[in-house]
Design an enzyme around this catalytic site. Sequence first.
Site, PDB file in Angstrom:
ATOM      1  N   GLU A  34       0.873  -1.163   0.000  1.00  9.46           N
ATOM      2  CA  GLU A  34       0.000   0.000   0.000  1.00  9.46           C
ATOM      3  C   GLU A  34       0.921   1.227   0.000  1.00  9.46           C
ATOM      4  O   GLU A  34       1.792   1.328   0.862  1.00  9.46           O
ATOM      5  CB  GLU A  34      -0.877  -0.019   1.258  1.00  9.46           C
ATOM      6  CG  GLU A  34      -1.908   1.069   1.238  1.00  9.46           C
ATOM      7  CD  GLU A  34      -2.757   1.136   2.502  1.00  9.46           C
ATOM      8  OE1 GLU A  34      -2.679   0.218   3.335  1.00  9.46           O
ATOM      9  OE2 GLU A  34      -3.485   2.133   2.629  1.00  9.46           O
ATOM     10  N   ARG A 259       5.111 -12.754   9.916  1.00  9.58           N
ATOM     11  CA  ARG A 259       5.822 -11.526   9.563  1.00  9.58           C
ATOM     12  C   ARG A 259       7.140 -11.434  10.310  1.00  9.58           C
ATOM     13  O   ARG A 259       7.323 -12.058  11.353  1.00  9.58           O
ATOM     14  CB  ARG A 259       4.958 -10.297   9.811  1.00  9.58           C
ATOM     15  CG  ARG A 259       4.534 -10.061  11.242  1.00  9.58           C
ATOM     16  CD  ARG A 259       3.904  -8.669  11.406  1.00  9.58           C
ATOM     17  NE  ARG A 259       2.892  -8.384  10.417  1.00  9.58           N
ATOM     18  CZ  ARG A 259       2.854  -7.252   9.672  1.00  9.58           C
ATOM     19  NH1 ARG A 259       3.759  -6.323   9.833  1.00  9.58           N
ATOM     20  NH2 ARG A 259       1.902  -7.053   8.805  1.00  9.58           N
ATOM     21  N   LYS A 269       4.487   0.686   9.391  1.00  6.37           N
ATOM     22  CA  LYS A 269       4.637   1.961   8.677  1.00  6.37           C
ATOM     23  C   LYS A 269       4.034   3.112   9.464  1.00  6.37           C
ATOM     24  O   LYS A 269       4.532   4.230   9.407  1.00  6.37           O
ATOM     25  CB  LYS A 269       3.946   1.861   7.305  1.00  6.37           C
ATOM     26  CG  LYS A 269       4.814   1.210   6.257  1.00  6.37           C
ATOM     27  CD  LYS A 269       4.123   1.200   4.919  1.00  6.37           C
ATOM     28  CE  LYS A 269       3.123   0.083   4.853  1.00  6.37           C
ATOM     29  NZ  LYS A 269       2.536  -0.116   3.529  1.00  6.37           N
TER      30      LYS A 269
HETATM   31  P1  ATP Z   1       2.780  -2.388   8.023  1.00  4.76           P
HETATM   32  O1  ATP Z   1       1.934  -3.147   8.992  1.00  4.76           O
HETATM   33  O2  ATP Z   1       4.226  -2.349   8.374  1.00  4.76           O
HETATM   34  O3  ATP Z   1       2.241  -1.067   7.674  1.00  4.76           O
HETATM   35  P2  ATP Z   1       1.535  -3.604   5.844  1.00  4.76           P
HETATM   36  O4  ATP Z   1       1.306  -5.061   5.906  1.00  4.76           O
HETATM   37  O5  ATP Z   1       0.398  -2.702   6.127  1.00  4.76           O
HETATM   38  O6  ATP Z   1       2.768  -3.270   6.731  1.00  4.76           O
HETATM   39  P3  ATP Z   1       1.621  -3.447   3.031  1.00  4.76           P
HETATM   40  O7  ATP Z   1       2.129  -2.344   2.201  1.00  4.76           O
HETATM   41  O8  ATP Z   1       0.158  -3.673   3.073  1.00  4.76           O
HETATM   42  O9  ATP Z   1       2.152  -3.183   4.480  1.00  4.76           O
HETATM   43  O10 ATP Z   1       2.393  -4.798   2.750  1.00  4.76           O
HETATM   44  C1  ATP Z   1       2.874  -5.245   1.519  1.00  4.76           C
HETATM   45  C2  ATP Z   1       3.287  -6.677   1.674  1.00  4.76           C
HETATM   46  O11 ATP Z   1       4.363  -6.805   2.581  1.00  4.76           O
HETATM   47  C3  ATP Z   1       2.153  -7.542   2.214  1.00  4.76           C
HETATM   48  O12 ATP Z   1       2.087  -8.715   1.450  1.00  4.76           O
HETATM   49  C4  ATP Z   1       2.558  -7.801   3.632  1.00  4.76           C
HETATM   50  O13 ATP Z   1       2.060  -9.029   4.074  1.00  4.76           O
HETATM   51  C5  ATP Z   1       4.085  -7.787   3.553  1.00  4.76           C
HETATM   52  N1  ATP Z   1       4.662  -7.400   4.842  1.00  4.76           N
HETATM   53  C6  ATP Z   1       4.426  -6.276   5.539  1.00  4.76           C
HETATM   54  N2  ATP Z   1       5.102  -6.272   6.712  1.00  4.76           N
HETATM   55  C7  ATP Z   1       5.791  -7.431   6.761  1.00  4.76           C
HETATM   56  C8  ATP Z   1       6.682  -8.038   7.725  1.00  4.76           C
HETATM   57  N3  ATP Z   1       6.992  -7.429   8.873  1.00  4.76           N
HETATM   58  N4  ATP Z   1       7.212  -9.241   7.426  1.00  4.76           N
HETATM   59  C9  ATP Z   1       6.915  -9.850   6.271  1.00  4.76           C
HETATM   60  N5  ATP Z   1       6.093  -9.345   5.328  1.00  4.76           N
HETATM   61  C10 ATP Z   1       5.528  -8.158   5.556  1.00  4.76           C
HETATM   62 MG    MG Z   2      -1.302  -2.058   5.470  1.00  8.28          MG
END
Ligand code: ATP
Ligand code: MG
Length: 553
Positions: A34, A259, A269
């Site tokens: 995102e 994760r 983020k």
């Molecule tokens: P955050 O919670 O840090 O904001 P998010 O999951 O909201 O992360 P996205 O941009 O939606 O961030 O994630 C893009 C991809 O990265 C998704 O497939 C998500 O599952 C993966 N991802 C995000 N954080 C992690 C992590 N800590 N370890 C492994 N994969 C991750």
């Molecule tokens: Mg997200």
Amino acid sequence: MSNEINSSNFIRNIVVEDLESGKHKEIITRFPPEPNGYLHIGHAKSILLNFGLAEEFKGKTHLRFDDTNPVKEDTEYVESIKEDVKWLGGNWNELFFASDYFDEMYNRAILLIKKGKAYVCDLSPEESKEYKGTLTKPGIESPYRNRSVEENLDLFERMKNGEFADGEKVLRAKIDMASANINMRDPIIYRISHSTHHNTGDKWCIYPMYDFAHPLEDAIEHVTHSICTLEFEDHRPLYDWVVSECEMEATPRQIEFARLNMTNTVMSKRKLKQLVDENVVDGWDDPRMPTICGLRRKGCTPEALKNFCTAIGVAKANSIVDSQMLDYFIREDLQLKAPLAMAVLNPLKLVITNYPENESEMLVIENNAKDETQGTREVPFSRELYIEKEDFMEIPPKKYFRLFPGNEVRLKGAYFVKCTDIIKDENGEVIEVHCTYDPETKSGSGFTGRKVKGTIHWVDAKTCIPAEFRLYEPLILDDAPENEGKHFLEQINPHSMEVLQGFIEPTAFKDAKPQDKFQMVRNGFFNVDTKYTTSDKLVFNRIVPLKSSFKLS
Ligand code: ATP
Ligand code: MG
């Protein structure tokens, strides 16, 4: 990109099975960030997994911006994400924006309404919450649940046309308010938001919810394996419901993995953005940030990141990784790549009283003790030098083998020197150390007359160049900041950065430019900073110290 991350894990096994059974001829994975912030090291794990699998099995990976939320998203983030994915070696086959599918998603929502599988609901957010029930209490059906197809079609169209205010109405899937899985209790699939979207502008005032949009995005792109993190496990039944009820041709399979969490690191983020917005750090690429751009600016290499991700593996159970493990892989990677050089971070003047006053010489020193092929360089040496403050003590403790009055040490690559005198300022602080040198002891001359226990590094005072050094410690004091009750902003390490003004030897750094990496004798691995280095002055970020007590188990 190396395939090692997939050498053996349960997701790879699923892929192998699906190819062997003929379920798929070719796999398609995706990385779906995102664009509401910069990527962090957790994303790196996901990038390496998705791109690595596709590469190993000659499939495809899509980079897809999951931009269905108009409020938080920004093109600045889109550009940074592309740069970071490329830097990690991710070559996407296609670049997509989820917002390009808004028309298709809207049509699929209409299909659901026509099938009696979705309805417009007027409950307020508070009421909805109450009606939703809890883990132990089933939900209650909305009084709007049994609206006719015609009424729903009419209301949904009017939602789209902007006739209602934000929050006044939503479109919900009609599934099962008594389901044990709360996600299946008539989840919202469209909401009203009168805001401008970075891609579609003001075309839409209704936006699909993640749980509705994501499976459709995957299916539209014919993704075969949709890999996400563990918190989406309970959403999988809904994912499958959407794909099936929307009558999508392709049926992607969602697979969840744990994760990445690291000690002394916040990863979300939202938290990272807070650190930036509140000026706790110097932007998203501050070298203390776990962002990919922060790690890059600090001096971490993509190879080190890859090896780290390979070592931690892909698992189904949540755990927390020691952040020193990343340092270990950085050290391993830079050991052979980064040329050796001398820098003094905390300078103390050393005068060799028996060295001729207006003379100097060039000493030949090897560039990397571990790799002869990196050759040698000439380092100027003369009567006045700088050494590290910590390499001299007026009153040494036991087992201190560096310089102190009466003691003799080796100057690295040069001569033995013996401390004969010290000069102090009015506060009693030592500001100059006086020594005599023994010309017989020149390094490489084969001198065996006597031995010394300590070797210290130095730079020549006349020819050395001023430079700035930035040393880092973890930004967050807490070992497990994501789990603790304490707020992470109260856990900021006040000593996370130390800035020192010192000197570098002239030859090794002659053509140094941002992102060049060096192994500074005894001080660690350093990277030339991209932000503060000027044509007049090099600024160095310490990537990692040379040694650590951390052991790879
Ligand atoms: P955050 O919670 O840090 O904001 P998010 O999951 O909201 O992360 P996205 O941009 O939606 O961030 O994630 C893009 C991809 O990265 C998704 O497939 C998500 O599952 C993966 N991802 C995000 N954080 C992690 C992590 N800590 N370890 C492994 N994969 C991750
Ligand atoms: Mg997200």
